[in-house]
Scaffold this motif. Sequence first.
Motif, short mmCIF file in Angstrom:
data_model
loop_
_atom_site.label_atom_id
_atom_site.label_comp_id
_atom_site.label_asym_id
_atom_site.label_seq_id
_atom_site.Cartn_x
_atom_site.Cartn_y
_atom_site.Cartn_z
N LEU A 58 0.66 -1.74 0.05
CA LEU A 58 -0.03 0.40 0.09
C LEU A 58 0.83 1.22 -0.16
O LEU A 58 1.81 1.04 0.90
CB LEU A 58 -0.96 -0.52 0.83
N LYS A 59 0.51 2.33 -0.65
CA LYS A 59 1.34 3.40 -0.83
C LYS A 59 0.99 4.29 0.45
O LYS A 59 2.09 5.40 1.00
CB LYS A 59 0.56 4.47 -2.04
N TRP A 60 -0.19 3.98 1.38
CA TRP A 60 -0.10 4.57 2.72
C TRP A 60 -1.50 3.64 3.36
O TRP A 60 -1.76 2.99 2.44
CB TRP A 60 -0.72 6.08 2.14
N TRP A 61 -1.41 4.04 4.79
CA TRP A 61 -2.56 3.43 5.54
C TRP A 61 -3.77 4.19 5.36
O TRP A 61 -4.20 4.55 5.15
CB TRP A 61 -2.34 3.88 7.11
N ALA A 62 -4.33 2.81 4.41
CA ALA A 62 -5.81 2.80 4.48
C ALA A 62 -6.15 1.16 4.28
O ALA A 62 -5.92 -0.08 4.16
CB ALA A 62 -6.09 3.53 3.29
N GLN A 63 -7.95 1.77 3.81
CA GLN A 63 -8.62 0.47 3.89
C GLN A 63 -9.31 -0.09 2.58
O GLN A 63 -9.81 -0.43 2.32
CB GLN A 63 -9.81 -0.05 4.87
N THR A 64 -8.45 0.66 1.67
CA THR A 64 -9.29 0.67 0.13
C THR A 64 -7.57 0.43 -1.26
O THR A 64 -7.36 0.68 -1.15
CB THR A 64 -9.40 2.64 -1.15
N THR A 65 -8.87 -0.15 -1.94
CA THR A 65 -7.66 -1.11 -3.21
C THR A 65 -6.93 0.51 -4.07
O THR A 65 -6.44 0.74 -4.48
CB THR A 65 -9.20 -1.52 -3.92
N ALA A 66 -7.50 1.89 -3.96
CA ALA A 66 -7.51 2.94 -4.51
C ALA A 66 -6.09 3.43 -4.05
O ALA A 66 -5.05 3.24 -4.37
CB ALA A 66 -8.01 4.18 -3.98
N SER A 67 -5.59 2.80 -2.54
CA SER A 67 -3.98 2.92 -1.78
C SER A 67 -2.94 1.92 -1.77
O SER A 67 -1.80 2.16 -1.53
CB SER A 67 -4.58 2.96 -0.27
N VAL A 68 -3.19 1.22 -3.19
CA VAL A 68 -2.34 -0.01 -3.24
C VAL A 68 -1.39 0.19 -4.74
O VAL A 68 -2.33 0.43 -5.72
CB VAL A 68 -3.45 -1.71 -3.89
N ASP A 69 -0.06 -0.23 -4.47
CA ASP A 69 0.43 0.55 -5.68
C ASP A 69 0.83 -0.87 -6.03
O ASP A 69 0.97 -1.31 -7.72
CB ASP A 69 1.91 1.49 -5.43
N TYR A 70 0.41 -2.34 -5.55
CA TYR A 70 1.21 -3.49 -6.43
C TYR A 70 0.31 -4.64 -6.03
O TYR A 70 -0.18 -4.82 -4.70
CB TYR A 70 2.41 -4.02 -6.29
N TRP A 71 -0.12 -5.76 -6.44
CA TRP A 71 -0.76 -6.51 -6.22
C TRP A 71 0.26 -7.90 -6.17
O TRP A 71 1.08 -7.59 -6.95
CB TRP A 71 -1.69 -6.73 -7.20
N GLY A 72 -0.22 -9.04 -5.38
CA GLY A 72 0.66 -10.07 -5.97
C GLY A 72 -0.69 -11.41 -6.36
O GLY A 72 -2.02 -10.67 -6.67
N GLN A 73 -0.44 -12.38 -7.40
CA GLN A 73 -1.03 -12.91 -7.65
C GLN A 73 -1.97 -13.47 -7.69
O GLN A 73 -3.49 -13.87 -8.27
CB GLN A 73 -0.56 -13.70 -8.83
N GLY A 74 -2.61 -13.82 -6.13
CA GLY A 74 -3.45 -14.24 -5.92
C GLY A 74 -3.96 -15.61 -5.51
O GLY A 74 -2.96 -16.33 -6.00
N THR A 75 -4.80 -16.24 -3.92
CA THR A 75 -4.28 -17.91 -4.11
C THR A 75 -5.88 -17.55 -3.59
O THR A 75 -6.66 -17.65 -3.26
CB THR A 75 -3.31 -17.50 -3.08
N LEU A 76 -6.58 -18.76 -4.31
CA LEU A 76 -8.22 -18.88 -3.93
C LEU A 76 -8.69 -19.82 -2.75
O LEU A 76 -7.72 -21.04 -2.29
CB LEU A 76 -8.35 -20.35 -5.25
N VAL A 77 -9.25 -19.83 -1.87
CA VAL A 77 -9.78 -19.96 -0.76
C VAL A 77 -10.94 -20.19 -1.10
O VAL A 77 -12.31 -19.51 -1.56
CB VAL A 77 -9.65 -18.75 0.06
N THR A 78 -11.70 -21.60 -1.27
CA THR A 78 -12.32 -22.26 -0.96
C THR A 78 -13.72 -22.92 0.19
O THR A 78 -12.36 -23.61 1.01
CB THR A 78 -13.22 -23.39 -2.34
N VAL A 79 -14.43 -22.44 1.24
CA VAL A 79 -14.99 -22.87 2.00
C VAL A 79 -16.13 -24.16 2.23
O VAL A 79 -17.52 -22.53 1.60
CB VAL A 79 -15.05 -21.83 3.12
N SER A 80 -16.33 -24.70 2.58
CA SER A 80 -16.87 -25.80 2.05
C SER A 80 -18.26 -25.40 2.72
O SER A 80 -18.21 -25.89 3.89
CB SER A 80 -17.17 -26.99 1.40
N SER A 81 -19.58 -25.84 2.69
CA SER A 81 -20.66 -25.76 3.83
C SER A 81 -20.97 -27.22 4.28
O SER A 81 -20.32 -29.13 3.81
CB SER A 81 -21.85 -24.95 3.22
#
Length: 121
Positions: free
Chosen positions: A98-121
């Motif tokens: 993050l570019k600064w302390w925040a809770q929004t995607t607007a504050s992000v400067d770099y993203w990782g590639q993502g990892t899938l979490v699946t929760v079954s009921s």
Amino acid sequence: VQLQAYGGGLVQAGGSLRLSCAASGRTFTSIVMGWFRQAPGKEREFVAVIDRNGGSKSYADSVKGRFTIWRNNAKNTVYLQMNSLKPEDTAVYYCASLKWWAQTTASVDYWGQGTLVTVSS
């Protein structure tokens, strides 16, 4: 900054998973780090954020009390411990610098590639 996230998988409701995100390319202690997630058909949303030295943390209301973010600056890694998982936690989880302390995607400067979490009921 290069971010490599891993640790996702399939888990039953009530179970736990730990996500990790390794960072490189910049001094890790200079970076505010966060986790976001994106469920199918929904916008990417904030999950948790941690400041540069790990002293301050903030969580989305939906995960407060169940998820914990922390970092190991010696290993250039940020973690997300997810307990008491619910089906609605199913999403692709992204770590981010993050570019600064925040809770929004607007504050992000770099993203990782993502990892899938699946929760079954």
